[in-house]
Design an enzyme around this catalytic site. Structure first.
Site, mmCIF file in Angstrom:
data_model
loop_
_atom_site.group_PDB
_atom_site.id
_atom_site.type_symbol
_atom_site.label_atom_id
_atom_site.label_comp_id
_atom_site.label_asym_id
_atom_site.label_seq_id
_atom_site.Cartn_x
_atom_site.Cartn_y
_atom_site.Cartn_z
ATOM 1 N N ARG A 179 0.812 -1.212 0.000
ATOM 2 C CA ARG A 179 0.000 0.000 0.000
ATOM 3 C C ARG A 179 0.848 1.265 0.000
ATOM 4 O O ARG A 179 0.457 2.272 -0.561
ATOM 5 C CB ARG A 179 -0.827 0.044 1.283
ATOM 6 N N LYS A 229 5.958 12.074 -2.035
ATOM 7 C CA LYS A 229 6.938 12.214 -3.101
ATOM 8 C C LYS A 229 8.240 12.845 -2.635
ATOM 9 O O LYS A 229 9.292 12.539 -3.143
ATOM 10 C CB LYS A 229 6.337 13.061 -4.227
ATOM 11 N N GLN A 264 -1.772 -13.221 -7.496
ATOM 12 C CA GLN A 264 -2.261 -14.191 -6.515
ATOM 13 C C GLN A 264 -3.650 -13.740 -6.076
ATOM 14 O O GLN A 264 -3.807 -12.711 -5.429
ATOM 15 C CB GLN A 264 -1.322 -14.244 -5.305
ATOM 16 N N GLY A 271 -2.111 -16.960 1.760
ATOM 17 C CA GLY A 271 -0.941 -17.142 2.618
ATOM 18 C C GLY A 271 0.373 -17.087 1.842
ATOM 19 O O GLY A 271 0.383 -17.113 0.604
ATOM 20 N N SER A 312 10.481 -10.169 0.394
ATOM 21 C CA SER A 312 9.212 -9.475 0.591
ATOM 22 C C SER A 312 9.283 -8.094 -0.059
ATOM 23 O O SER A 312 10.245 -7.360 0.141
ATOM 24 C CB SER A 312 8.901 -9.299 2.082
ATOM 25 N N ASP A 349 7.889 -5.437 0.590
ATOM 26 C CA ASP A 349 7.820 -4.267 1.475
ATOM 27 C C ASP A 349 8.980 -4.219 2.471
ATOM 28 O O ASP A 349 8.909 -3.542 3.486
ATOM 29 C CB ASP A 349 6.476 -4.238 2.209
ATOM 30 N N ARG A 402 18.493 29.165 -9.536
ATOM 31 C CA ARG A 402 17.540 28.355 -10.301
ATOM 32 C C ARG A 402 18.221 27.761 -11.548
ATOM 33 O O ARG A 402 19.379 28.049 -11.827
ATOM 34 C CB ARG A 402 16.330 29.217 -10.655
ATOM 35 N N ASN A 451 29.100 45.003 -10.635
ATOM 36 C CA ASN A 451 28.452 45.136 -9.336
ATOM 37 C C ASN A 451 26.987 45.482 -9.573
ATOM 38 O O ASN A 451 26.678 46.515 -10.167
ATOM 39 C CB ASN A 451 29.158 46.233 -8.522
ATOM 40 N N ASN A 501 12.985 40.561 -17.927
ATOM 41 C CA ASN A 501 13.319 39.664 -19.037
ATOM 42 C C ASN A 501 12.107 39.128 -19.776
ATOM 43 O O ASN A 501 12.222 38.524 -20.832
ATOM 44 C CB ASN A 501 14.160 38.484 -18.523
HETATM 45 C C1 UD1 Z 1 5.661 -13.834 7.696
HETATM 46 C C2 UD1 Z 1 6.166 -15.193 8.184
HETATM 47 C C3 UD1 Z 1 6.774 -15.005 9.579
HETATM 48 C C4 UD1 Z 1 7.877 -13.970 9.531
HETATM 49 C C5 UD1 Z 1 7.347 -12.662 8.955
HETATM 50 C C6 UD1 Z 1 8.467 -11.696 8.742
HETATM 51 C C7 UD1 Z 1 4.667 -16.787 7.170
HETATM 52 C C8 UD1 Z 1 3.519 -17.701 7.400
HETATM 53 N N1 UD1 Z 1 5.065 -16.098 8.230
HETATM 54 O O1 UD1 Z 1 4.688 -13.386 8.603
HETATM 55 O O2 UD1 Z 1 7.290 -16.249 10.034
HETATM 56 O O3 UD1 Z 1 8.397 -13.769 10.844
HETATM 57 O O4 UD1 Z 1 6.738 -12.896 7.677
HETATM 58 O O5 UD1 Z 1 7.956 -10.458 8.372
HETATM 59 O O6 UD1 Z 1 5.205 -16.730 6.093
HETATM 60 N N2 UD1 Z 1 2.089 -12.171 1.029
HETATM 61 C C9 UD1 Z 1 1.594 -12.501 -0.206
HETATM 62 N N3 UD1 Z 1 0.459 -13.250 -0.285
HETATM 63 C C10 UD1 Z 1 -0.181 -13.708 0.823
HETATM 64 C C11 UD1 Z 1 0.332 -13.369 2.098
HETATM 65 C C12 UD1 Z 1 1.475 -12.596 2.167
HETATM 66 O O7 UD1 Z 1 2.137 -12.113 -1.227
HETATM 67 O O8 UD1 Z 1 -1.197 -14.429 0.670
HETATM 68 C C13 UD1 Z 1 3.331 -11.376 1.081
HETATM 69 C C14 UD1 Z 1 3.151 -10.019 1.711
HETATM 70 O O9 UD1 Z 1 2.880 -9.036 0.711
HETATM 71 C C15 UD1 Z 1 4.521 -9.755 2.317
HETATM 72 C C16 UD1 Z 1 5.009 -11.159 2.668
HETATM 73 O O10 UD1 Z 1 4.239 -12.054 1.899
HETATM 74 O O11 UD1 Z 1 5.402 -9.202 1.383
HETATM 75 C C17 UD1 Z 1 4.847 -11.477 4.129
HETATM 76 O O12 UD1 Z 1 3.500 -11.353 4.463
HETATM 77 P P1 UD1 Z 1 3.040 -10.889 5.900
HETATM 78 O O13 UD1 Z 1 1.571 -10.957 6.015
HETATM 79 O O14 UD1 Z 1 3.711 -9.621 6.254
HETATM 80 O O15 UD1 Z 1 3.714 -12.064 6.746
HETATM 81 P P2 UD1 Z 1 3.381 -12.511 8.191
HETATM 82 O O16 UD1 Z 1 2.207 -13.415 8.181
HETATM 83 O O17 UD1 Z 1 3.329 -11.334 9.056
#
Ligand code: UD1
Ligand code: CA
Length: 456
Positions: A8, A15, A71, A76, A98, A100, A333, A377, A386
């Site tokens: 997000r 910016k 996805q 998960g 990840s 993020d 500038r 000066n 201008n």
């Molecule tokens: C996950 C781990 C956890 C770890 C933590 C670190 C699992 C089950 N758990 O936790 O052990 O300590 O990260 O931050 O993996 N994402 C998807 N699709 C999904 C779910 C998540 O793409 O269906 C992506 C999210 O965008 C993110 C990453 O997977 O980039 C982790 O997802 P997040 O929900 O933050 O992980 P946690 O469940 O908190």
């Protein structure tokens, strides 16, 4: 993985305030993946899938192609990685990152990949005094990893474990494919956990290695403005430390921001609260006073930028010559080109103008589209007119001219070398070299004039 709501921050990105977010967080991760020499990069999208995909494809990347797979629904982290599997070949390693988590270093990821050695499952872990929310690394009596337990599924003893899984792993692709197919969602969150492949590896006799890092920020994610600001400070501190190591004297590394590229010579000194963006080069011995904002500028050796100066060369650039003095409260500038020992003082604005060596405009003045000769000066309150409302015109002020205070030079116009323009003059015609030119309106005085009474 970038399917979660963590991404997000891309759409909400401020910016100007954060370098990290100036480029999307995901771009930092993709750059790192490319830096590692990945053969194929796959982005798993979900939340705001279309926008993320468009942004990923808009960025040109030199190395491996970046493919996006959606996805939907999001079941998960294990399910997320499963979506990427058709794009990956069995003869390689998969590195799960990840989208993020922007600050993981290439060095750390190389060490992780080395731990997996092409055949083991390698987990990037970190010790957190407050591990709440993270998956815990469980070990047996011999210290071998047995599983990762998610917070919600953990018992009290497991929750006391402070070594946590970062979300990053390196794993042989062929084995991972089989392991993902066997995942179930029989847990508190009803999700397919990627972390469950660890227990499977143990059951399969695949060795599980860990690479435990000291810097928690390397694996910190960004889900809020507060986290983004916190990571930005770490990112900036790292950059400040690199400059300090190179001998740049920063008054306070905690009050310093670089949002682009800053190249410094020897003996450079930078006071507090300066912001550098775009591409900035500071030559040997340059001093920058407090609270300066400098972008896209080349500042030559020995120049001094006094406090509260704003310089932005945008696409054209700004050049400040050797030994020049700029500010306080000056504004340079695009296209401002100052020669050696030029002085630009308080509340002076310079745009698209060249000032030759030794020229001075010390107070309250405007120079736009002007060519200013050596040692000119330029007096307080004087401006180049201008712009005629439609077109811009050039002002030429030849060498050694003195322009008095409050003059208006209506361009196009040339003030001949060595001339003097009397204070308060409005000039619409060029002058000959050496001339004293005075062009003021005739004073009008009305006898017995009365100031109008103030309306009630
Ligand atoms: C996950 C781990 C956890 C770890 C933590 C670190 C699992 C089950 N758990 O936790 O052990 O300590 O990260 O931050 O993996 N994402 C998807 N699709 C999904 C779910 C998540 O793409 O269906 C992506 C999210 O965008 C993110 C990453 O997977 O980039 C982790 O997802 P997040 O929900 O933050 O992980 P946690 O469940 O908190
Ligand atoms: Ca989560």
């Amino acid at each position: 993985m970038a399917a979660g709501k963590g991404t997000r921050m891309r759409s909400q990105r401020p910016k100007v305030l954060h370098l990290l977010a100036e480029r999307a967080l995901l771009d930092h991760v993709l750059d790192t993946a490319q830096g590692l020499g990945a053969r194929q990069v796959v982005v798993v999208t979900g939340h705001e899938s279309a926008q993320v995909q468009t942004a990923v494809q808009a960025t040109e990347r030199a190395q491996a192609p970046v493919r996006c797979v959606a996805q939907s629904p999001q079941l998960g982290t294990g399910h997320a990685v499963l979506q990427a599997m058709p794009a990956l070949t069995d003869d390689g390693m998969t590195l799960v990152l990840s989208g993020d988590v922007p600050l993981t270093t290439e060095e750390t990821l190389r060490a992780l990949v080395a731990k997996s050695a092409g055949t083991h499952l390698a987990l990037l872990t970190v010790q957190l005094p407050q591990p709440t929310g993270y998956g815990r690394i469980l070990r047996d009596a011999q210290d071998a990893v047995t599983a990762i337990r998610e917070e919600k599924d953990a018992n009290d003893a497991e929750r006391r474990v402070t070594e946590v899984y970062s979300g990053i792993m390196a794993v042989p692709t062929a084995w991972l494919r089989g392991a993902l197919d066997k995942l179930t969602n029989n847990n508190q969150q009803g999700e397919y956990y990627l972390t469950d492949v660890v227990a499977q590896a143990v059951a399969d006799g695949l060795s599980v290695q860990t690479h435990c890092i000291q810097n928690a920020w390397e694996v910190a994610g960004v889900n809020s403005a507060a986290q983004l600001a916190a990571l930005e400070r770490i990112y900036q501190r790292n950059r400040a430390d690199a400059l300090l190591d190179a001998g740049v004297r920063l008054a306070d590394p905690a009050r310093f921001d670089v949002r682009g590229e800053l190249v410094c010579g020897q003996d450079v000194e930078i006071d507090v609260n300066c912001i550098f963006s775009g591409c900035v080069r500071l030559g040997d011995g340059v001093r920058v006073g407090a609270h300066c904002v400098i972008a896209n500028a080349d500042i030559a050796a020995g120049a001094v930028i006094h406090p509260f100066t704003h310089i932005d060369g945008e696409a054209t650039g700004v050049q400040v010559g050797e030994g020049a003095l700029v500010g306080p409260f000056a504004r340079l500038r695009p296209g401002a080109r100052l020669g050696r020992d030029v002085h630009i003082g308080n509340f002076v604005e310079v745009k698209n103008s060249t000032l030759a060596d030794g020229a001075k405009a010390n107070h309250l003045a405007y120079l736009g589209d002007a060519e200013v000769g050596e040692r000119v000066n330029y007096g307080a309150g004087s401006i180049t007119a201008n712009y005629d409302g439609a077109n811009k015109h050039k002002t030429v002020i030849e060498a050694d001219v003195h322009v008095g205070s409050n003059c208006v030079l209506v361009a196009p116009i040339t003030i001949g070398a060595g001339g003097t323009v009397g204070g308060g003059s409005t000039l619409t015609k060029s002058t000959v070299p050496g001339a004293l030119t005075v062009a003021r309106g005739k004073p009008v005085s009305i006898a017995n004039w009365q100031r109008p009474a103030k309306k009630k």
